[in-house]
Motif scaffolding. Structure first.
Motif, PDB file in Angstrom:
ATOM      1  N   ARG A  95      17.515 -62.873 -24.369  1.00 37.55           N
ATOM      2  CA  ARG A  95      16.238 -62.417 -23.840  1.00 37.55           C
ATOM      3  C   ARG A  95      16.398 -62.025 -22.368  1.00 37.55           C
ATOM      4  O   ARG A  95      16.993 -62.764 -21.590  1.00 37.55           O
ATOM      5  N   ILE A  96      15.851 -60.879 -22.002  1.00 33.28           N
ATOM      6  CA  ILE A  96      15.864 -60.423 -20.617  1.00 33.28           C
ATOM      7  C   ILE A  96      14.517 -60.765 -20.003  1.00 33.28           C
ATOM      8  O   ILE A  96      13.469 -60.319 -20.490  1.00 33.28           O
ATOM      9  N   VAL A  97      14.551 -61.564 -18.926  1.00 36.17           N
ATOM     10  CA  VAL A  97      13.340 -61.965 -18.216  1.00 36.17           C
ATOM     11  C   VAL A  97      13.377 -61.289 -16.846  1.00 36.17           C
ATOM     12  O   VAL A  97      14.203 -61.621 -15.998  1.00 36.17           O
ATOM     13  N   LEU A  98      12.490 -60.326 -16.642  1.00 37.44           N
ATOM     14  CA  LEU A  98      12.446 -59.550 -15.408  1.00 37.44           C
ATOM     15  C   LEU A  98      11.562 -60.233 -14.372  1.00 37.44           C
ATOM     16  O   LEU A  98      10.410 -60.577 -14.663  1.00 37.44           O
ATOM     17  N   LEU A  99      12.083 -60.402 -13.171  1.00 33.51           N
ATOM     18  CA  LEU A  99      11.309 -60.898 -12.042  1.00 33.51           C
ATOM     19  C   LEU A  99      10.702 -59.679 -11.362  1.00 33.51           C
ATOM     20  O   LEU A  99      11.429 -58.803 -10.888  1.00 33.51           O
ATOM     21  N   THR A 100       9.376 -59.594 -11.329  1.00 33.65           N
ATOM     22  CA  THR A 100       8.722 -58.404 -10.811  1.00 33.65           C
ATOM     23  C   THR A 100       7.346 -58.723 -10.259  1.00 33.65           C
ATOM     24  O   THR A 100       6.630 -59.583 -10.803  1.00 33.65           O
ATOM     25  N   THR A 101       6.964 -58.012  -9.218  1.00 33.18           N
ATOM     26  CA  THR A 101       5.620 -58.157  -8.658  1.00 33.18           C
ATOM     27  C   THR A 101       4.573 -57.541  -9.572  1.00 33.18           C
ATOM     28  O   THR A 101       3.385 -57.763  -9.369  1.00 33.18           O
ATOM     29  N   LYS A 102       4.990 -56.800 -10.583  1.00 32.38           N
ATOM     30  CA  LYS A 102       4.061 -56.154 -11.513  1.00 32.38           C
ATOM     31  C   LYS A 102       3.696 -57.043 -12.709  1.00 32.38           C
ATOM     32  O   LYS A 102       2.879 -56.665 -13.539  1.00 32.38           O
ATOM     33  N   ALA A 103       4.316 -58.203 -12.801  1.00 34.95           N
ATOM     34  CA  ALA A 103       4.040 -59.109 -13.918  1.00 34.95           C
ATOM     35  C   ALA A 103       2.683 -59.785 -13.739  1.00 34.95           C
ATOM     36  O   ALA A 103       2.111 -59.782 -12.640  1.00 34.95           O
ATOM     37  N   LEU A 106      18.072 -63.681 -16.432  1.00 36.14           N
ATOM     38  CA  LEU A 106      17.083 -63.431 -15.386  1.00 36.14           C
ATOM     39  C   LEU A 106      17.490 -62.154 -14.658  1.00 36.14           C
ATOM     40  O   LEU A 106      18.577 -62.081 -14.093  1.00 36.14           O
ATOM     41  N   LEU A 107      16.626 -61.156 -14.659  1.00 37.18           N
ATOM     42  CA  LEU A 107      16.946 -59.847 -14.102  1.00 37.18           C
ATOM     43  C   LEU A 107      16.140 -59.588 -12.835  1.00 37.18           C
ATOM     44  O   LEU A 107      14.913 -59.701 -12.850  1.00 37.18           O
ATOM     45  N   VAL A 108      16.839 -59.237 -11.750  1.00 42.91           N
ATOM     46  CA  VAL A 108      16.180 -58.844 -10.501  1.00 42.91           C
ATOM     47  C   VAL A 108      16.475 -57.377 -10.243  1.00 42.91           C
ATOM     48  O   VAL A 108      17.522 -56.857 -10.612  1.00 42.91           O
ATOM     49  N   GLY A 109      15.529 -56.706  -9.586  1.00 42.10           N
ATOM     50  CA  GLY A 109      15.668 -55.283  -9.306  1.00 42.10           C
ATOM     51  C   GLY A 109      16.292 -55.009  -7.950  1.00 42.10           C
ATOM     52  O   GLY A 109      16.654 -55.924  -7.210  1.00 42.10           O
ATOM     53  N   ARG A 110      16.379 -53.722  -7.652  1.00 47.83           N
ATOM     54  CA  ARG A 110      16.877 -53.274  -6.350  1.00 47.83           C
ATOM     55  C   ARG A 110      15.940 -53.759  -5.261  1.00 47.83           C
ATOM     56  O   ARG A 110      14.729 -53.740  -5.424  1.00 47.83           O
ATOM     57  N   GLU A 111      16.522 -54.111  -4.140  1.00 50.89           N
ATOM     58  CA  GLU A 111      15.709 -54.550  -3.009  1.00 50.89           C
ATOM     59  C   GLU A 111      14.788 -53.438  -2.529  1.00 50.89           C
ATOM     60  O   GLU A 111      13.646 -53.693  -2.136  1.00 50.89           O
ATOM     61  N   SER A 112      15.239 -52.206  -2.588  1.00 49.03           N
ATOM     62  CA  SER A 112      14.483 -51.080  -2.043  1.00 49.03           C
ATOM     63  C   SER A 112      13.475 -50.474  -3.018  1.00 49.03           C
ATOM     64  O   SER A 112      12.535 -49.818  -2.586  1.00 49.03           O
ATOM     65  N   ALA A 113      13.661 -50.687  -4.326  1.00 54.24           N
ATOM     66  CA  ALA A 113      12.820 -49.957  -5.271  1.00 54.24           C
ATOM     67  C   ALA A 113      12.470 -50.717  -6.548  1.00 54.24           C
ATOM     68  O   ALA A 113      11.808 -50.166  -7.417  1.00 54.24           O
ATOM     69  N   GLY A 114      12.913 -51.949  -6.705  1.00 51.89           N
ATOM     70  CA  GLY A 114      12.650 -52.667  -7.951  1.00 51.89           C
ATOM     71  C   GLY A 114      13.434 -52.065  -9.102  1.00 51.89           C
ATOM     72  O   GLY A 114      14.609 -51.744  -8.955  1.00 51.89           O
ATOM     73  N   VAL A 115      12.776 -51.895 -10.238  1.00 49.85           N
ATOM     74  CA  VAL A 115      13.426 -51.293 -11.405  1.00 49.85           C
ATOM     75  C   VAL A 115      12.558 -50.144 -11.911  1.00 49.85           C
ATOM     76  O   VAL A 115      11.340 -50.152 -11.740  1.00 49.85           O
ATOM     77  N   VAL A 175      13.386 -49.869 -17.532  1.00 51.09           N
ATOM     78  CA  VAL A 175      13.844 -51.259 -17.452  1.00 51.09           C
ATOM     79  C   VAL A 175      12.674 -52.198 -17.731  1.00 51.09           C
ATOM     80  O   VAL A 175      12.812 -53.172 -18.467  1.00 51.09           O
ATOM     81  N   HIS A 176      11.523 -51.903 -17.155  1.00 47.74           N
ATOM     82  CA  HIS A 176      10.316 -52.703 -17.446  1.00 47.74           C
ATOM     83  C   HIS A 176      10.043 -52.721 -18.947  1.00 47.74           C
ATOM     84  O   HIS A 176       9.766 -53.782 -19.509  1.00 47.74           O
ATOM     85  N   HIS A 177      10.143 -51.571 -19.588  1.00 47.33           N
ATOM     86  CA  HIS A 177       9.840 -51.476 -21.016  1.00 47.33           C
ATOM     87  C   HIS A 177      10.838 -52.244 -21.880  1.00 47.33           C
ATOM     88  O   HIS A 177      10.480 -52.727 -22.956  1.00 47.33           O
ATOM     89  N   ARG A 178      12.067 -52.352 -21.413  1.00 45.43           N
ATOM     90  CA  ARG A 178      13.106 -53.022 -22.207  1.00 45.43           C
ATOM     91  C   ARG A 178      13.123 -54.541 -22.005  1.00 45.43           C
ATOM     92  O   ARG A 178      13.620 -55.276 -22.843  1.00 45.43           O
ATOM     93  N   ALA A 179      12.540 -55.018 -20.906  1.00 47.38           N
ATOM     94  CA  ALA A 179      12.516 -56.461 -20.660  1.00 47.38           C
ATOM     95  C   ALA A 179      11.722 -57.164 -21.759  1.00 47.38           C
ATOM     96  O   ALA A 179      10.709 -56.657 -22.229  1.00 47.38           O
ATOM     97  N   ASP A 180      12.211 -58.323 -22.152  1.00 46.40           N
ATOM     98  CA  ASP A 180      11.522 -59.109 -23.177  1.00 46.40           C
ATOM     99  C   ASP A 180      10.340 -59.873 -22.591  1.00 46.40           C
ATOM    100  O   ASP A 180       9.402 -60.224 -23.309  1.00 46.40           O
ATOM    101  N   ALA A 181      10.416 -60.152 -21.298  1.00 47.18           N
ATOM    102  CA  ALA A 181       9.341 -60.865 -20.601  1.00 47.18           C
ATOM    103  C   ALA A 181       9.403 -60.490 -19.128  1.00 47.18           C
ATOM    104  O   ALA A 181      10.458 -60.091 -18.624  1.00 47.18           O
TER     105      ALA A 181
END
Length: 152
Positions: free
Chosen positions: A72-80, A95-104, A108-114
């Motif tokens: 399972r891919i768990v994305l850390l995002t301010t959009k959650a 646990l997936l983190v995005g680029r410091e400058s642009a996130g993902v 990538v958001h669509h493919r994350a399981d959570a």
């Protein structure tokens, strides 16, 4: 448990997350392209001598990363909408983190399981990506009993 870095662009943050991974026994996936050369002296300075202890896999692209088996891919995002403290982690999460400058990007958001977020004071955009990785990994390891055993 794994920590995945999507196209990291600040070597000091990457070095810090690699050090975190070494100390916590997390495997790491780096999804390229990176915004720096992986042997960058700034990365080595922040990762110190811990970098040799990291179980590191480099992926040439997001598509290459997705080809690897994982649960399972768990994305850390301010959009959650789900705070990381209310999420139930599993010991084989990535646990997936995005680029410091642009996130993902959206794909990538669509493919994350959570997706999980760190609640913050209103009016502030985000925390440093390495701090986010440490906070969420700490909670995930606490929930799953995954902290390394032994003395520090």
């Amino acid at each position: 448990m794994r920590l995945a870095l999507f196209q990291p662009d600040i070597p000091q943050n990457t070095g810090t997350m690699l050090r975190l991974a070494a100390c916590m026994g997390l495997a790491v996936d780096i999804i390229e392209p990176c915004g720096f050369v992986l042997n960058d002296k700034r990365l080595r300075r922040s990762g110190m001598d811990y970098l040799d202890g990291v179980d590191l896999t480099r992926h040439t692209s997001w598509e290459n990363f997705l080809e690897q088996p994982r649960k399972r891919i768990v994305l850390l995002t301010t959009k959650a909408v789900t705070p990381y403290t209310e999420f139930k982690f599993a010991d084989d999460d990535c646990l997936l983190v995005g680029r410091e400058s642009a996130g993902v990007p959206p794909e990538v958001h669509h493919r994350a399981d959570a997706e999980v977020l760190i609640p913050m004071t209103p009016g502030f955009r985000s925390l440093n990506v390495a701090i986010c990785a440490a906070m969420v990994a700490g909670e995930a390891l606490r929930q799953t009993g995954g902290f390394p055993e032994g003395s520090s």
